[in-house]
Design a protein around this motif. Structure first.
Motif, PDB file in Angstrom:
ATOM      1  N   CYS A 146      53.833 -35.971  51.116  1.00 44.30           N
ATOM      2  CA  CYS A 146      54.524 -34.930  51.867  1.00 44.30           C
ATOM      3  C   CYS A 146      55.928 -34.753  51.283  1.00 44.30           C
ATOM      4  O   CYS A 146      56.633 -35.738  51.049  1.00 44.30           O
TER       5      CYS A 146
ATOM      6  N   VAL B 250      49.231 -38.031  51.903  1.00 47.54           N
ATOM      7  CA  VAL B 250      48.257 -37.092  52.453  1.00 47.54           C
ATOM      8  C   VAL B 250      47.057 -37.056  51.503  1.00 47.54           C
ATOM      9  O   VAL B 250      47.192 -37.338  50.314  1.00 47.54           O
TER      10      VAL B 250
ATOM     11  N   TYR C   7      43.491 -32.567  52.502  1.00 50.55           N
ATOM     12  CA  TYR C   7      44.542 -32.006  53.353  1.00 50.55           C
ATOM     13  C   TYR C   7      45.399 -31.029  52.550  1.00 50.55           C
ATOM     14  O   TYR C   7      45.718 -29.935  53.010  1.00 50.55           O
ATOM     15  N   VAL C   8      45.745 -31.413  51.332  1.00 53.71           N
ATOM     16  CA  VAL C   8      46.540 -30.535  50.462  1.00 53.71           C
ATOM     17  C   VAL C   8      45.765 -29.258  50.166  1.00 53.71           C
ATOM     18  O   VAL C   8      46.320 -28.161  50.226  1.00 53.71           O
TER      19      VAL C   8
ATOM     20  N   PHE D  52      45.985 -27.101  53.459  1.00 49.06           N
ATOM     21  CA  PHE D  52      47.265 -26.703  54.038  1.00 49.06           C
ATOM     22  C   PHE D  52      48.374 -26.333  53.057  1.00 49.06           C
ATOM     23  O   PHE D  52      49.375 -25.747  53.461  1.00 49.06           O
ATOM     24  N   ALA D  53      48.232 -26.657  51.793  1.00 50.01           N
ATOM     25  CA  ALA D  53      49.287 -26.322  50.824  1.00 50.01           C
ATOM     26  C   ALA D  53      49.110 -24.898  50.313  1.00 50.01           C
ATOM     27  O   ALA D  53      47.983 -24.431  50.156  1.00 50.01           O
TER      28      ALA D  53
ATOM     29  N   THR E 289      51.143 -30.204  46.592  1.00 49.81           N
ATOM     30  CA  THR E 289      51.293 -31.046  47.774  1.00 49.81           C
ATOM     31  C   THR E 289      51.759 -30.185  48.948  1.00 49.81           C
ATOM     32  O   THR E 289      51.931 -28.984  48.799  1.00 49.81           O
ATOM     33  N   VAL E 290      51.948 -30.809  50.109  1.00 54.55           N
ATOM     34  CA  VAL E 290      52.340 -30.067  51.309  1.00 54.55           C
ATOM     35  C   VAL E 290      53.820 -30.254  51.609  1.00 54.55           C
ATOM     36  O   VAL E 290      54.416 -31.251  51.227  1.00 54.55           O
ATOM     37  N   ARG E 291      54.400 -29.278  52.295  1.00 54.45           N
ATOM     38  CA  ARG E 291      55.817 -29.354  52.664  1.00 54.45           C
ATOM     39  C   ARG E 291      56.011 -30.160  53.938  1.00 54.45           C
ATOM     40  O   ARG E 291      57.050 -30.773  54.119  1.00 54.45           O
TER      41      ARG E 291
ATOM     42  N   CYS F 265      53.618 -32.668  56.855  1.00 54.50           N
ATOM     43  CA  CYS F 265      52.329 -33.307  57.127  1.00 54.50           C
ATOM     44  C   CYS F 265      52.214 -33.667  58.612  1.00 54.50           C
ATOM     45  O   CYS F 265      53.163 -33.482  59.373  1.00 54.50           O
TER      46      CYS F 265
ATOM     47  N   ARG G 142      56.610 -25.421  59.130  1.00 53.94           N
ATOM     48  CA  ARG G 142      56.817 -24.590  57.943  1.00 53.94           C
ATOM     49  C   ARG G 142      57.241 -23.208  58.405  1.00 53.94           C
ATOM     50  O   ARG G 142      56.681 -22.654  59.329  1.00 53.94           O
TER      51      ARG G 142
END
Length: 51
Positions: free
Chosen positions: A4, A11, A15-16, A19-20, A26-28, A30, A38
């Protein structure tokens, strides 16, 4: 394993993928960041508790 960008938590790749944004690896934010959301290209604190 991806991390994250907000808290550094791990993560999953799945998941990435879900949601990314398409251009990110990667995600901003988690699930370990319950008080963050976000907004556009940024991350900000939630105005109300999300728990």
């Amino acid at each position: 394993m991806p991390e994250c960008l907000n808290c550094g938590g791990s993560v999953t790749k799945q998941y990435v993928r879900v949601f990314a944004p398409t251009e990110m690896d990667t995600v901003r934010v988690c699930p370990n960041c319950p008080d963050m959301i976000r907004e556009g290209n940024d991350v900000r604190e939630a105005k109300t508790s999300r728990q």
